[in-house]
Design a protein around this motif. Structure first.
Motif, PDB file in Angstrom:
ATOM      1  N   ILE A  70      -7.252  -8.412  16.925  1.00  0.00           N
ATOM      2  CA  ILE A  70      -7.834  -7.152  16.242  1.00  0.00           C
ATOM      3  C   ILE A  70      -6.774  -6.472  15.465  1.00  0.00           C
ATOM      4  CG2 ILE A  70      -8.872  -4.893  16.546  1.00  0.00           C
ATOM      5  CD1 ILE A  70     -10.522  -5.812  18.639  1.00  0.00           C
ATOM      6  N   PRO A  71      -5.621  -6.195  15.776  1.00  0.00           N
ATOM      7  CA  PRO A  71      -4.566  -5.669  14.761  1.00  0.00           C
ATOM      8  C   PRO A  71      -4.417  -6.639  13.409  1.00  0.00           C
ATOM      9  CG  PRO A  71      -3.685  -5.594  16.968  1.00  0.00           C
ATOM     10  CD  PRO A  71      -4.874  -6.606  17.151  1.00  0.00           C
ATOM     11  N   GLN A  72      -4.688  -7.674  13.365  1.00  0.00           N
ATOM     12  CA  GLN A  72      -4.510  -8.848  12.259  1.00  0.00           C
ATOM     13  C   GLN A  72      -5.449  -8.350  11.188  1.00  0.00           C
ATOM     14  OE1 GLN A  72      -4.474 -12.994  13.755  1.00  0.00           O
ATOM     15  NE2 GLN A  72      -2.744 -12.518  14.921  1.00  0.00           N
ATOM     16  N   VAL A  73      -6.628  -7.763  11.579  1.00  0.00           N
ATOM     17  CA  VAL A  73      -7.984  -7.771  10.732  1.00  0.00           C
ATOM     18  C   VAL A  73      -7.938  -6.209  10.300  1.00  0.00           C
ATOM     19  CG1 VAL A  73      -9.218  -9.666  11.485  1.00  0.00           C
ATOM     20  CG2 VAL A  73      -9.728  -7.358  12.584  1.00  0.00           C
ATOM     21  N   PRO A  75      -6.006  -4.382   8.552  1.00  0.00           N
ATOM     22  CA  PRO A  75      -5.905  -4.232   7.056  1.00  0.00           C
ATOM     23  C   PRO A  75      -7.083  -4.594   6.003  1.00  0.00           C
ATOM     24  CG  PRO A  75      -4.000  -5.380   7.743  1.00  0.00           C
ATOM     25  CD  PRO A  75      -5.037  -5.180   8.649  1.00  0.00           C
ATOM     26  N   LEU A  76      -7.857  -5.305   6.541  1.00  0.00           N
ATOM     27  CA  LEU A  76      -9.312  -5.783   6.197  1.00  0.00           C
ATOM     28  C   LEU A  76     -10.267  -4.710   6.281  1.00  0.00           C
ATOM     29  CD1 LEU A  76      -9.838  -9.313   6.737  1.00  0.00           C
ATOM     30  CD2 LEU A  76      -9.270  -8.555   4.634  1.00  0.00           C
ATOM     31  N   ILE A  77     -10.233  -4.164   7.496  1.00  0.00           N
ATOM     32  CA  ILE A  77     -11.247  -2.891   7.837  1.00  0.00           C
ATOM     33  C   ILE A  77     -10.832  -1.611   7.169  1.00  0.00           C
ATOM     34  CG2 ILE A  77     -12.181  -1.600   9.955  1.00  0.00           C
ATOM     35  CD1 ILE A  77     -13.195  -4.717   9.672  1.00  0.00           C
ATOM     36  N   ALA A  78      -9.488  -1.546   6.922  1.00  0.00           N
ATOM     37  CA  ALA A  78      -9.231  -0.481   6.323  1.00  0.00           C
ATOM     38  C   ALA A  78      -9.706  -0.266   4.640  1.00  0.00           C
ATOM     39  CB  ALA A  78      -7.649  -0.250   6.050  1.00  0.00           C
ATOM     40  N   LYS A  79     -10.324  -1.323   4.444  1.00  0.00           N
ATOM     41  CA  LYS A  79     -10.859  -1.225   2.708  1.00  0.00           C
ATOM     42  C   LYS A  79     -12.248  -1.096   3.027  1.00  0.00           C
ATOM     43  CE  LYS A  79      -7.279  -4.502   1.335  1.00  0.00           C
ATOM     44  NZ  LYS A  79      -6.855  -5.783   1.006  1.00  0.00           N
ATOM     45  N   VAL A  80     -12.840  -0.954   4.196  1.00  0.00           N
ATOM     46  CA  VAL A  80     -14.481  -1.202   4.293  1.00  0.00           C
ATOM     47  C   VAL A  80     -14.854   0.171   4.149  1.00  0.00           C
ATOM     48  CG1 VAL A  80     -16.098  -1.454   5.847  1.00  0.00           C
ATOM     49  CG2 VAL A  80     -14.460  -3.128   5.732  1.00  0.00           C
ATOM     50  N   PRO A  81     -15.997   0.650   3.402  1.00  0.00           N
ATOM     51  CA  PRO A  81     -16.367   1.853   3.354  1.00  0.00           C
ATOM     52  C   PRO A  81     -16.809   2.508   4.578  1.00  0.00           C
ATOM     53  CG  PRO A  81     -17.510   0.241   1.802  1.00  0.00           C
ATOM     54  CD  PRO A  81     -16.670  -0.444   2.644  1.00  0.00           C
ATOM     55  N   VAL A 111     -11.425   2.858  22.570  1.00  0.00           N
ATOM     56  CA  VAL A 111     -10.742   3.998  22.002  1.00  0.00           C
ATOM     57  C   VAL A 111      -9.620   3.432  21.312  1.00  0.00           C
ATOM     58  CG1 VAL A 111      -9.237   6.191  22.639  1.00  0.00           C
ATOM     59  CG2 VAL A 111     -11.623   5.776  23.766  1.00  0.00           C
ATOM     60  N   TRP A 112      -8.857   2.680  21.919  1.00  0.00           N
ATOM     61  CA  TRP A 112      -7.578   1.675  21.412  1.00  0.00           C
ATOM     62  C   TRP A 112      -7.933   1.239  20.212  1.00  0.00           C
ATOM     63  CZ3 TRP A 112      -6.341  -3.283  20.143  1.00  0.00           C
ATOM     64  CH2 TRP A 112      -4.830  -3.591  20.152  1.00  0.00           C
ATOM     65  N   VAL A 113      -8.960   0.418  20.051  1.00  0.00           N
ATOM     66  CA  VAL A 113      -9.546  -0.139  18.977  1.00  0.00           C
ATOM     67  C   VAL A 113     -10.023   0.764  17.744  1.00  0.00           C
ATOM     68  CG1 VAL A 113     -11.349  -1.891  18.000  1.00  0.00           C
ATOM     69  CG2 VAL A 113     -10.376  -2.305  20.142  1.00  0.00           C
ATOM     70  N   ALA A 114     -10.713   1.660  18.151  1.00  0.00           N
ATOM     71  CA  ALA A 114     -10.820   3.016  17.097  1.00  0.00           C
ATOM     72  C   ALA A 114      -9.564   3.505  16.504  1.00  0.00           C
ATOM     73  CB  ALA A 114     -11.879   3.771  17.777  1.00  0.00           C
ATOM     74  N   LYS A 115      -8.746   3.788  17.414  1.00  0.00           N
ATOM     75  CA  LYS A 115      -7.635   4.445  16.815  1.00  0.00           C
ATOM     76  C   LYS A 115      -6.763   3.352  15.936  1.00  0.00           C
ATOM     77  CE  LYS A 115      -6.595   7.892  20.310  1.00  0.00           C
ATOM     78  NZ  LYS A 115      -5.742   8.429  21.189  1.00  0.00           N
ATOM     79  N   LEU A 116      -6.771   2.235  16.488  1.00  0.00           N
ATOM     80  CA  LEU A 116      -6.023   1.083  15.591  1.00  0.00           C
ATOM     81  C   LEU A 116      -6.638   0.953  14.118  1.00  0.00           C
ATOM     82  CD1 LEU A 116      -4.001  -1.378  15.633  1.00  0.00           C
ATOM     83  CD2 LEU A 116      -6.061  -2.752  16.038  1.00  0.00           C
ATOM     84  N   LEU A 117      -7.874   1.096  13.976  1.00  0.00           N
ATOM     85  CA  LEU A 117      -8.671   0.830  12.924  1.00  0.00           C
ATOM     86  C   LEU A 117      -8.797   2.085  12.225  1.00  0.00           C
ATOM     87  CD1 LEU A 117     -11.535  -1.658  14.138  1.00  0.00           C
ATOM     88  CD2 LEU A 117      -9.162  -2.329  12.806  1.00  0.00           C
TER      89      LEU A 117
END
Length: 157
Positions: A70-73, A75-81, A111-117
């Motif tokens: 999940i950390p690898q994606v 940056p892609l998710i950061a661009k999602v509206p 929670v870990w995933v939400a914080k990461l993304l």
């Protein structure tokens, strides 16, 4: 709906098949490239794309990959509206995910995933085995239908 799926393992390919068969516009991607996505995964109308293409102009993004990837994606998710729903199907397995200290210390995976993304996520399709999910679906009312039930745990004083 327009749906982008990142990952075409057991859950990702089942979701690609089912969601496209239900009439949704589904774009599927994996880490090896669109040319490696098997034809049977796309047989119901899904379209093979790159990971970057999968997250563009969609109503929902489904993360269906090993938890440690999940950390690898991110940056892609950061661009999602912000109004695009992000759904995570993964589960944390310490032996294959190289032990994540925050989770080992008790932080919930979601929670870990939400914080990461840096955004809210929905956790779905991760509580039933991939084989059952792919092959044991039955319509409502079927005697042999499987289901998941939420178990509420209450704290005791």
């Amino acid at each position: 709906m327009k749906i982008g799926i990142l990952g075409t393992g057991n859950i990702g390919k089942t979701l690609t098949r089912r969601l496209s068969a239900a009439g949704h516009e589904v774009k599927a991607a994996n880490s090896r490239g669109p040319e490696t996505i098997e034809a049977d995964v796309l047989a119901s109308g899904g379209r093979a794309v790159t990971a970057a293409e999968a997250v563009v102009d969609v109503d929902a993004v489904i993360l269906s990959m090993p938890f440690a990837r999940i950390p690898q994606v991110a940056p892609l998710i950061a661009k999602v509206p912000a109004d695009t729903v992000v759904i995570d199907t993964s589960n944390y397995f310490p032996h294959q995910d190289n032990g994540i200290a925050a989770i080992e210390a008790g932080q919930a995976e979601s929670v870990w995933v939400a914080k990461l993304l840096g955004r809210p996520i929905v956790k779905a399709w991760n509580s039933v085995g991939a084989e059952s999910f792919a092959h044991r679906n039955k319509p409502a009312g079927s005697a042999d239908r499987i289901s998941l039930h939420r178990v509420r745990q209450c704290a005791r004083a």
